[in-house]
Design a protein around this motif. Structure first.
Motif: not given
Ligand code: GLA
Length: 729
Positions: A49-75
């Motif tokens: 999955f993509s590890r990019l800073d995606r606009a309008f996909s907020p982040n759980l940890a402000p320190s990592d703008r590439t990690f959002s549940l909005d772009t994580l494939p989930q179970e």
């Protein structure tokens, strides 16, 4: 080993048949979906999955703008904390908020497959047949635990999924949504297939490209329904009946369901399936738990036929149960289209007499034998034999039928009550209804409130008495309207929206009890034909009346569509009168026979009125079917030509050792000066020679690769059936 966990990579790898299903834990315990498809040794999760800073996909940890549940494939995605796609579940807290956060707590891998308490589900007969993985996720703030249940079958590309909610905290939780599964595909380059329909034209195949946004098949009718079936598939663009990748999702449930595909902004596809959240909530008091029904997921790289063959084998041998599971099913005659409500003992015995002479094995008495039931406006609920029509009772009639050498079967509709009945006059609050509103009728009947234990207990006793009152070896269990004003007089206000699911739990308990009390009875489910042709029903009753539409040409589509998921042994198919009662068409007895012999065979017309020639033909059909019955009901089924795509339809059945096959071909309308048609067969042994009765000996390779030219016949609605037997040339 079928299921492994690698603590270094935090990866779960399920191997089911020749498929792999991979998940991985990320960050502080988010369960991501990594891969599902043809078996692989290993998958690098973080590259999926993509590890990019995606606009309008907020982040759980402000320190990592590439990690959002909005772009994580989930179970099993949540609502409210950075994923904007459809969640798998939603829970309301006492403070009114609906945000939860499930993280990995622990997991367990073990052999076999547990039962789902009170719910139908696939099973194993030996522990070695499957391995189960349970992943426990928890929300620490409220003490909610969700256990994701996965079983991987050894023999098939089958993974089953379900989820169990447990309230281990101190507050009252409300489930607003509790789906059974969710899976994220990395692309949306698929078509999706579903099986919409209506009464009389159930389970037509619709295949459409996925588009951005939500596409769904669902029922809000209190039954799986004629209008939609609890099944969808994602199909690779290049896949067809015989090749290509297909992902099937089949819900083992008979009530309101949702099957949905959401294509998001990044062209990923989220498939979710479960109890329809529409008009559903479930109150979970501290200490209580909630079990979702099961979804059966099948992967095929052999096209749609590959997927269907897996469902057929699994559902025939590890979903259906009881003494009849592996037994050839009797050829029946049903009096419904022969007499409707207008019969007496003499008429019925005459039908049975003629049937006996023709080799038919079971006589089924349909609607109209009880209370004052001379039409469909009364008496449901009054399960007392009508002595005016049947002066010797069910027992007297059944004995006469038995003396003729036929078994005796009976129709019941135990989930219903007519307002014009003794039962309703005595217990007006025993039906589904809401306070101070009219009770809408369908076919002049109301739905009994099976969410109530007392109603279910009453029905178990009443119907048991009927079934014990005569030598009955077959029951047709009908259900002829959908639910309206869904509410229960026995539930408190905060539990009213549990009624529809509680109804299903009640129904499953009743069916479980009835089928275990009467193990010698073959049960066939029915709901105005195929209105509840679903895996939930097949767990209790190994066959279903496919459709009230008995017209041979209409049945081509209905049976072809039904075969996408459901085994042939489950599909009731009868020869009926012409002009056909539903569509007025006149098809030959031969064609009607060939269509019905492609399923669980029977007749449903007044055979006493037929000519001698017709009776002789029926005698031959019956004898022929007895000869091929094992092959049809338990062989491998291949769809060859689709009635949805042209003027022809064809399918075939092949025995497990490939020494025998049966091919059925149908052409709807005649064409002048038509081009020659070739039919390529499937599933034969290429190195073996086969004799086709009347057509000579051919190599299996020739039949499959070159095909066989179809002899030209004139006329509409024609059919051919060929029997193939391996021979030494
Ligand atoms: C339903 C069934 C039919 C028949 C009638 C009787 O419609 O599907 O086969 O049994 O009920 O009322």
């Amino acid at each position: 080993m079928a299921v492994t966990y690698n603590p270094q990579t935090k990866q779960f790898h399920l191997r089911a048949g020749k498929a792999s299903y991979v998940m991985q834990l990320f960050r502080s315990g988010y369960l991501a979906h990594i891969y599902w498809g043809k078996a692989v040794r290993d998958v690098r999760g973080e590259r999926r999955f993509s590890r990019l800073d995606r606009a309008f996909s907020p982040n759980l940890a402000p320190s990592d703008r590439t990690f959002s549940l909005d772009t994580l494939p989930q179970e099993y995605p949540a609502y409210g904390n950075t994923d904007f796609r459809s969640p798998a579940y939603q829970v309301q807290l006492e403070n009114g908020s609906t945000v939860t956060d499930l993280r990995y707590k622990t997991h367990r891998i073990y052999k076999g497959k547990p039962r789902l308490n009170g719910l139908p589900a696939t099973y194993v007969e030996h522990e070695q047949e499957a391995e189960t993985l349970e992943i426990v996720l928890g929300d620490a703030l409220i003490g909610l635990e969700v256990t994701l249940q996965y079983t991987a079958y050894e023999k098939w590309n089958v993974i089953t999924r379900a989820a169990r909610f447990e309230n281990k905290g101190g507050e009252r939780l409300k489930l607003l949504r509790a789906l059974s599964m969710s899976v994220d595909f990395p692309t949306a380059d698929y078509d999706w297939i579903h099986l919409p329909g209506a009464w009389g034209r159930e389970r037509w195949i619709e295949r459409r490209p996925l588009v951005t946004g939500v596409q769904a098949a669902e029922s809000r009718r209190g039954a799986s329904s004629h209008q939609q079936n609890p099944f969808i598939a994602l199909v690779a663009k290049n896949a067809d009946e015989h090749q290509g990748e297909v992902y099937g999702f089949s819900f083992v449930y008979s009530g309101n369901f949702l099957a949905q595909v959401e294509v998001d902004q990044f062209h990923t596809a989220r498939v979710s399936m479960g109890i329809n959240p529409f008009d559903f909530t479930w109150l979970l008091q501290p200490g209580e738990s909630f079990q979702t029904p099961e979804v059966v997921m099948v992967y095929s790289d052999q096209g749609l036929n590959g997927m269907s063959q897996t469902y057929h084998e699994l559902y025939r041998t590890r979903l259906a149960r009881g003494a009849f599971r592996d037994r050839e099913r009797p050829i029946l005659i049903n009096n419904w289209e022969a007499t409707y409500f207008d019969f007496n003992e003499e008429k019925l015995v005459n039908i049975a007499k003629t049937a006996a002479k023709l080799g038919i094995e079971l006589f089924v008495l349909d609607d109209g034998w009880f209370g004052e039931r001379d039409d469909d406006r009364r008496s449901l609920g009054d399960w007392i034999v009508n002595r005016r029509k049947l002066p010797n009772g069910l027992d007297g009639l059944a004995k006469q039928v038995n003396e003729l050498g036929l078994q005796f079967g009976l129709w019941v509709e135990p989930e219903m009550v007519s307002p014009n009945s003794e039962l309703y006059r005595k217990h007006p609050d025993w039906c589904l209804h809401v306070p101070n509103r009219p009770r809408s009728e369908g076919r002049n009947q109301l739905v009994l409130d099976y969410s109530r234990e007392d109603v279910c207990d009453y029905i178990i006793e009443t119907i048991s008495n009927v079934l014990a009152s005569a030598p009955i070896t077959y029951v047709k269990w009908d259900m002829n309207r959908h639910m309206t004003e869904i509410g229960s007089a026995a539930l408190p206000p905060e539990r009213q929206r549990e009624t529809a699911h509680r109804y299903m739990l009640g129904l499953y308990r009743v069916m479980d009890e009835m089928t275990s009390r009467f193990p010698h009875i073959l049960f066939e489910s029915c709901s105005g034909g195929g209105g509840r042709f679903d895996p939930g029903m097949l767990y209790y009753m190994p066959q279903t009346w496919t459709s009230d539409n008995t017209d041979a040409v209409s049945r081509l589509k209905i049976q072809y569509g039904t075969s996408l998921v459901y085994p042939i042994s489950a599909m009731g198919a009868h020869v009926s009168a012409v002009p056909n009662h539903q569509v007025g068409r006149v098809a030959s007895l031969k064609t009607r026979g060939h269509v019905a012999m492609s399923g669980n065979f029977g007749y449903e017309l007044d055979i006493t009125k037929l000519t001698e020639t017709e009776k002789q033909m029926i005698k031959q059909q019956v004898a022929f079917y007895k000869d091929v019955r094992r092959l049809v009901q338990f062989g491998t089924f291949y769809r060859l030509l689709s009635p949805f795509e042209g003027n022809e339809a064809a399918w075939m059945f092949v025995s497990a050792d490939r020494s025998e096959a049966l091919v059925a071909y149908f052409r709807v309308l005649a064409e002048a000066n038509a081009p020659l048609s070739y039919l390529r067969l499937k599933g034969l042994d290429p190195n073996q020679d086969y004799e086709i009765e009347g057509l000579g000996v051919y190599g299996g390779d020739e039949l499959m690769y070159a095909g066989v030219a179809l002899p030209y016949r004139s006329g509409d609605f024609i059919s051919m059936m060929w029997r193939l037997k391996a021979v030494q040339r």
